[in-house]
Scaffold this active site. Sequence first.
Site, mmCIF file in Angstrom:
data_model
loop_
_atom_site.group_PDB
_atom_site.id
_atom_site.type_symbol
_atom_site.label_atom_id
_atom_site.label_comp_id
_atom_site.label_asym_id
_atom_site.label_seq_id
_atom_site.Cartn_x
_atom_site.Cartn_y
_atom_site.Cartn_z
ATOM 1 N N TYR A 118 0.846 -1.191 0.000
ATOM 2 C CA TYR A 118 0.000 0.000 0.000
ATOM 3 C C TYR A 118 0.884 1.245 0.000
ATOM 4 C CZ TYR A 118 -3.787 3.152 1.589
ATOM 5 O OH TYR A 118 -4.705 4.157 1.709
ATOM 6 N N CYS A 119 0.656 2.161 -0.943
ATOM 7 C CA CYS A 119 1.370 3.422 -1.011
ATOM 8 C C CYS A 119 2.879 3.166 -1.097
ATOM 9 C CB CYS A 119 0.988 4.291 0.189
ATOM 10 S SG CYS A 119 1.633 5.970 0.158
#
Length: 582
Positions: free
Chosen positions: A313-314
Site C-alpha cells: 500500500y502506497c
Amino acid sequence: MSRPAADLPDPVALPLDRMVNAAMARLTAGVSPLALPSAYLDWGMHLAMAPGKQLELLRKAHRKMTRFGLYAAHCAAQGGHDGACIAPLEQDRRFSDPAWQSPPFNLIYQSFLLTQQWWHNATTGVRGVAPHHQAVVEFTTRQILDIFSPSNNLLLNPVALQQTINEHGMNLVRGLGNFIEDAQRSLLGRPPAGSEDFRVGETLAVTPGKVVLRNSLIELIQYAPTTDKVQAEPILIVPAWIMKYYILDLSAQNSLVKYLVDRGHTVFMISWKNPDYGDRDVGFDDYRRLGVMAALDAVSAICPQQKIHATGYCLGGTLLSVTAAAMARDGDDRLASMTMLAAQTDFSEAGELTLFIDENQVTFLEDMMWEQGFLDTKQMAGAFQILRSNDLIWSRIMKDYIAGERPPMNDLMAWNADQTRMPYRMHSEYLRRLFLDNDLAEGRFRVDGRPIALTDLRLPVFAVGTEHDHVAPWHSVFKIMRLTDTNVTFVLTSGGHNAGIVSEPGHPHRQYRLAHHDEHDAYIDPDRWLAETPTQTGSWWPAWADWLAAHSDGMVPPPPLGNAAAGYPALSAAPGEYVFVA
C-alpha cells in the site's frame, strides 16, 4: 600519492552549513527559503521578456472586466441573475450554496473566480520557464488566492453571515472555544478532539491475531482464521512506513483484514516501528531486508511449501515492487502474485507532491533531518494538508471556528491523526533515488550492488488507483502497465488515496473500473483506458478477492499461529507493541 592538505574537504564546512539550514528550517516549517524565490524569479523574468504574453494577459483582463460589468448590469436591472459569467471548477464546492446567488454575494464570488482564472493564465504558458518552476508558481499563487477567497471571510460569506445573525453570534463563541481547545491540544501534543473515542486494540485494529516476529524494525502480525479451510497461499500486506498499519484494519465494518480473513485467506501484516533519533541511519535497504524479506521468511516458515500473495500500500507498494524485482533477478520464486494499492513505480509525474521535491528542497530537508534524525510527523502532515487546503484547512476553519460546529470524528480521521516519523537516511535515499532520479523506472535502482528491473517480474499483478489521489495520482500508478512484461489487472476506484482503498462492500456511492491486460496486449494510454473501461457499482474488494482466489491452488486447513519450531513463536496478541509507539 596523498592529496594536498588544501584539497581535502574542510571537516567543519559541511556540518556548519547543515546547522544553519536546520536552524532556518524551524522558522520555515521545513520549506526551503530559496525554493519559492527562485521559481518566481524564473517566471517573472521570462514574463518580463514576453511582450506577447503580456498583451494576451491585458486582453484577457479586459474581456473579464467586460464580462463582469455586463453581468453586474444584468443583476442590477433584474434584481438578481439566474446565470453566471464563470462557473467554479467541478471539484470546487465553496460556492455551491444557493445563498451565493443573491446580490451582492454573487458579484463577490464571481469576481473572485475571474481573478483566480486570470492568475492561472498569468502563471502558466510563459515560454522558457522551467516546468517545475511553473508548477510551483501556479500552485503557490493558487494557495495565496485561496486565503483571500470570500468563502473564508465571515463578512463576505452569506452562509456564515446568516448563521451568525440567526444565532446572535453564539456560533462564534463556540468557535472560539473550539480554537482554544485545539490550540491547547497542539501545545500539549495531544490528538484532535474526538480521537479519544477511537482506541487502538479496543475500537480500532481489533481483528484477532498474534505477533509472530519482532525485530528492530517490524512486528509481523498473523491473523486468526475464521473459516474451517483457507486458501493455500497466504497474503502478506506491506503498508507504508509513514502510516500506522491499521488503516487496513480499522473498525469491524471497514477492515480489509477482516474481510480477507472472512473470505478464507490467511493474512499477515507488517507493523512498522515508529523511528526515533537512534534510527537515523536506518536506510531504504534496511526496510527491504528487515521488513519485507524478514516477513517473507517468517510467512514461508509458518506456511511451508506455499507461495505468497504479496500486497503493498502506497510507499509499501513501492518497497514491495523493489523487493519483488530483486527476488525475480535472483531466482527467488516465493511470490504467487503482487498487488499494488495506490502505489507508484514511476515518479516522473507523481502529482503536486513533487512541488516540494527538487534538489534545493531535498537538500534543505536532509539538513533538517540530519539534525533531528528523522522527518517529524507535523512536517509531513503540513505538506499533505497544503495539497488539499480547501478541504483540509479552510473548510475546517470555517466549520470549527466560524460555524462553531465540530464534524464528528470517524475511524479514518482518528487513524490519520496517529502519525509516524521517517528516519533521516531512509527518507533521504527514498527522495533522491525514487522521486528526484526516478531510478526504479529507469533501470538504475540497485539492490545488493546490482541493478533491478521491473521487466523481470513474471507474476500476475493487481494494481489499484484512486480517482482523486493527491499523493499517488492514478495516471502515475497506471504506469505499472508500461513498466512490466506480465499480466496486469488494473482497477480505478472512486475516492481518494485513503478513502478509495478503504472501500468496503456496502459503502454508499462507490464505483470502480476494472480491466485485465495480458502481457502480449498492446499498451494503451490511461485516458483511452478510462474511456474504454465501463464503470461498475460497488466496492472493488470482492473483485480483488475473486482475483486472488483465481490465482490460488484451492483450500487447505488453516496453518497454526506461528511456528515455534522454526523460530517464529506467537509472541503477543495483535495489534502488538510497535503500533502504540508515539
